[in-house]
Scaffold this active site. Structure first.
Site, PDB file in Angstrom:
ATOM      1  N   ASN A 140       0.602  -1.945   0.223  1.00 45.09           N
ATOM      2  CA  ASN A 140       0.316   0.171  -0.014  1.00 45.09           C
ATOM      3  C   ASN A 140       0.974   1.181   0.176  1.00 45.09           C
ATOM      4  OD1 ASN A 140       1.277  -0.585   2.660  1.00 45.09           O
ATOM      5  ND2 ASN A 140      -0.840   0.306   3.576  1.00 45.09           N
ATOM      6  N   GLU A 175       4.424  -8.687  -3.228  1.00 44.12           N
ATOM      7  CA  GLU A 175       4.551  -9.669  -4.716  1.00 44.12           C
ATOM      8  C   GLU A 175       3.505  -8.466  -6.027  1.00 44.12           C
ATOM      9  OE1 GLU A 175       1.322 -11.061  -2.194  1.00 44.12           O
ATOM     10  OE2 GLU A 175       3.441 -11.240  -1.733  1.00 44.12           O
ATOM     11  N   SER A 185      -0.332  -7.512   8.103  1.00 47.20           N
ATOM     12  CA  SER A 185      -1.124  -7.453   8.388  1.00 47.20           C
ATOM     13  C   SER A 185      -0.322  -8.586  10.254  1.00 47.20           C
ATOM     14  CB  SER A 185      -1.527  -9.181   8.520  1.00 47.20           C
ATOM     15  OG  SER A 185      -1.086 -10.989   7.985  1.00 47.20           O
ATOM     16  N   CYS A 207      -3.171   1.565   6.743  1.00 45.86           N
ATOM     17  CA  CYS A 207      -2.664   0.920   7.709  1.00 45.86           C
ATOM     18  C   CYS A 207      -3.165   2.186   9.600  1.00 45.86           C
ATOM     19  CB  CYS A 207      -1.203   0.814   8.311  1.00 45.86           C
ATOM     20  SG  CYS A 207      -0.277   1.442   8.620  1.00 45.86           S
TER      21      CYS A 207
END
Length: 517
Positions: free
Chosen positions: A187, A213, A267, A322
């Site tokens: 992101n 990736e 995550s 986030c």
């Protein structure tokens, strides 16, 4: 470009992408092309100052179209090990450079990012979908960490401690930990690298970067500019790989005895896996993990400022940050006015489209799975009584309409799970105590936001929120001068600020005895 083909052999590399996406604005039915200076479009890994191929390649896709941009070397465990070995070898000379020498090189790297910010932003837009204006902002943000840590490199101070004995002197030295594995998300494909690597290199560490990736091109462009800046071979290494090879590459980066430190953004679930792997060799770890940010608007708030903050905090990068606000809590006395003005702002300011279109404010989500997750949260909320005021529909491919939900309750998925998409659920509350109970009912705590004009209330709420970052009457928080990190299961350690470099240092106590008083 094949992994074995040097991008330097051509002046420009153009990847023409055509798309017809039903359900999207007419502006989407256009011809979009990635057009960047050839040296910046790299498709090989970067190890020990060399561009290296792998046995296979993997495609990099434009999430707006699903079309292939190019193919990149699919590095595996062998290439990861080579990168670790190169970084370990380079560490012994890099740590001997003076702080001023490291500072100068980081500053040169900063200057090159600034010089090439337009082309670097195009790479971000095409591989992540981020609107071009935001992508340019990310490059400015990414460069700022190199500038900041180029300055902090010269401020790594030790201590001389008063000794209890007259014949001794006590010194505390700060030294680099060694090789750092840097594992970054899609992101912010440039800024998440420089925020970590800037601190690591300033401290005297060397690094191996494994980019997401989905977005390897930005990382490889940074490697090209690092080389141009004169960063020595082996100090900065990049090992791109596919989703299939990520576990084997990650295992090397987290278990190799030559690696002293891991830094990961992603995550919470993945962070736990990496921590378990790193535990066997007791590596130092920094973890910037999931968030579920509450955005609380009290009756005393300036409604216009709260709406502006909500728009920036929620819809930046289509809700894929986030620190994006996930749960909106609005007090009863101001609720209806807030909802009305927020709906008007969404209509006036949000435009869905390809990130390279100058009118676009909302690009695609990173892939179809991400869009499906948002759509599932919307359908779950509606099934439990929520009302869709704006949007609510999944569009073709990876696109999702910006969505505003009312009549939201705490049992809905959108109030329990991080969304990472353009969904804005609003829950009405009556008292400050009620809002704090809802806000803190999460096992993660990265960021939180509070809008109020009551100074006493601001202090109470800011101190009571169980998060590492608090925005008070402000929706956009990130800056290199401030610390960035969470509490609970949102991670370990912090990045940015004067504290960020400490994550790459260890303290050595030296006792100098036998002195004559």
């Amino acid at each position: 470009l094949s992994p074995g083909m040097s991008a330097l052999c051509v002046l420009k590399t153009r990847c023409f992408l055509r798309q017809v996406l039903p359900g999207l604005p007419a502006a989407m039915h256009r011809h979009y092309s990635l057009d960047v200076s050839a040296p910046l479009l790299r498709t090989q890994g970067y190890v020990d100052g060399r561009w290296v191929s792998a046995a296979s390649v993997f495609p990099v896709l434009d999430p707006a179209t699903g079309k292939e941009i190019t193919r990149v070397a699919d590095c595996g465990a062998a290439e990861a090990k080579q990168a670790v070995d190169a970084a370990y070898k380079a560490f012994h000379s890099w740590k001997q450079c003076t702080a001023k020498e490291r500072s100068i090189l980081l500053r040169k790297w900063f200057d090159l990012l600034t010089l090439h910010k337009e082309d670097l932003a195009k790479l971000i837009t095409f591989e992540s979908g981020k609107p071009l204006r935001e992508a340019v902002g990310e490059i400015t943000y990414a460069a700022s960490f190199l500038e900041w840590f180029s300055e902090e490199a010269r401020r790594v101070y030790g201590d001389i401690v008063p000794s209890p004995a007259k014949d001794r002197k006590i010194l505390l030295l700060k030294q680099p930990v060694g090789v750092a594995s840097i594992i970054t998300p899609w992101n912010f494909p440039s800024a998440m690298i420089t925020r970590k690597v800037g601190a690591a290199l300033a401290a005297g560490c060397t690094v191996v970067v494994k980019p997401a990736e989905d977005t390897p091109l930005s990382a490889l462009a940074l490697a090209e500019l690092a080389e141009q800046a004169g960063i020595p071979a082996g100090v900065f290494n990049v090992v791109p790989c596919s989703r299939e090879k990520t576990p084997s590459v990650g295992e090397v980066l987290c278990t190799d005895p030559l690696v002293a430190k891991i830094s990961f953004t992603g995550s919470t679930a993945t962070g736990k896996v990496l921590l378990k792997m790193a535990a066997d060799t007791v590596k130092k770890a920094s973890m910037e993990l999931g968030g579920h940010a509450p955005f609380i608007v009290f009756d005393s708030a300036d409604v216009d400022k709260a709406v502006a903050g909500a728009m920036g905090s929620k819809f930046r990068n289509s809700g894929q940050t986030c620190v994006c606000s996930n749960r909106f809590l609005v007090q009863s006395g101001i609720h209806d006015r807030f909802m009305e003005k927020l709906g008007q702002a969404m209509d006036a300011e949000l435009r869905v489209g390809h990130g390279s279109d100058p009118e676009t404010t909302q690009g695609p989500l990173i892939n179809a799975r991400a869009a499906e997750k948002v759509a599932h949260q919307v359908s779950d909320a509606v099934s439990r009584g929520a009302k869709v005021l704006k949007g609510g529909k999944r569009l073709d491919g990876s696109f999702m309409e910006p969505t505003l939900l009312a009549n939201v309750s705490t049992e809905m998925l959108c109030m329990k799970e991080e969304t990472f998409g353009p969904l804005l659920p609003v829950i009405r509350f009556n008292t400050e105590e009620e809002a704090l109970a809802i806000a803190n009912a999460s096992n993660v705590g990265l960021a939180g936001y509070c809008y109020s004009q009551d100074v006493s209330q601001i202090w109470r709420v800011a101190e009571a929120l169980e998060v590492g970052i608090v925005g008070i009457n402000e929706g956009l928080l990130s800056t290199p001068e401030a610390s960035f990190g969470g509490v609970k299961q949102s991670g370990l350690g912090c990045e940015g600020s004067k504290h960020g470099i400490k994550e790459y240092l260890e303290v050595k106590y030296m006792c100098f005895g036998g002195l004559k008083p």
